[in-house]
Design a protein around this motif. Sequence first.
Motif, PDB file in Angstrom:
ATOM      1  N   SER A  49       0.849  -1.182   0.000  1.00  0.00           N
ATOM      2  CA  SER A  49       0.000   0.000   0.000  1.00  0.00           C
ATOM      3  C   SER A  49       0.891   1.239   0.000  1.00  0.00           C
ATOM      4  N   TYR A  59      -3.198   3.891  -2.340  1.00  0.00           N
ATOM      5  CA  TYR A  59      -3.259   2.775  -3.269  1.00  0.00           C
ATOM      6  C   TYR A  59      -3.011   1.499  -2.468  1.00  0.00           C
ATOM      7  N   ALA A  61      -2.625  -3.001  -2.867  1.00  0.00           N
ATOM      8  CA  ALA A  61      -2.584  -4.196  -3.706  1.00  0.00           C
ATOM      9  C   ALA A  61      -3.914  -4.936  -3.614  1.00  0.00           C
ATOM     10  N   ASP A  62      -4.235  -5.645  -4.678  1.00  0.00           N
ATOM     11  CA  ASP A  62      -5.497  -6.397  -4.703  1.00  0.00           C
ATOM     12  C   ASP A  62      -5.576  -7.382  -3.530  1.00  0.00           C
ATOM     13  N   SER A  63      -4.439  -7.943  -3.151  1.00  0.00           N
ATOM     14  CA  SER A  63      -4.424  -8.975  -2.117  1.00  0.00           C
ATOM     15  C   SER A  63      -4.782  -8.448  -0.731  1.00  0.00           C
ATOM     16  N   ARG A  65      -6.602  -5.223  -0.388  1.00  0.00           N
ATOM     17  CA  ARG A  65      -7.653  -4.204  -0.470  1.00  0.00           C
ATOM     18  C   ARG A  65      -8.888  -4.679   0.282  1.00  0.00           C
ATOM     19  N   TYR A 104       1.339   6.775  -7.463  1.00  0.00           N
ATOM     20  CA  TYR A 104       1.004   6.155  -8.746  1.00  0.00           C
ATOM     21  C   TYR A 104       1.883   6.741  -9.835  1.00  0.00           C
ATOM     22  N   SER A 108       4.198   0.059  -6.304  1.00  0.00           N
ATOM     23  CA  SER A 108       4.646  -1.326  -6.183  1.00  0.00           C
ATOM     24  C   SER A 108       6.066  -1.534  -6.712  1.00  0.00           C
TER      25      SER A 108
END
Length: 126
Positions: A49, A59, A61-63, A65, A104, A108
């Motif tokens: 994040s 922001y 990460a999908d894992s 969120r 952004y 990551s």
Amino acid sequence: EVQVVESGGGLVQAGGSLRLSCTVSGFTFDDYAIAWFRQAPGKEREGVSCISTSDGNTYAADSVRGRFTISSDNAKNTVYLQMNSLKPEDTAVYYCAADLIPCYPYYSDYDEYDYWGQGTQVTVSS
């Protein structure tokens, strides 16, 4: 000299919560991206994040969120990572990183960050 110091790791059971803290010094706090990365044994370091301290944009990460929330207290030069509903796969060393870049698209990309903390261990037992 820029310093980044994490705290708050530990051992927790699956489903539990932890809050990590990252205190930075040596630069103007409200101009930076502050990101959390993690690295599990045998795996690459991954972005978790990020928060832009200038505008508060975040922001994740999908894992993570929906389970992890990043926030900042600019008055204390500190960023927090609230981790809820922890899973065994969240077990890793968590690192805080900072640099004068936007979150952004760099949230990551660990190569883009020059300033790192020493890391704090998070272990989630099943």
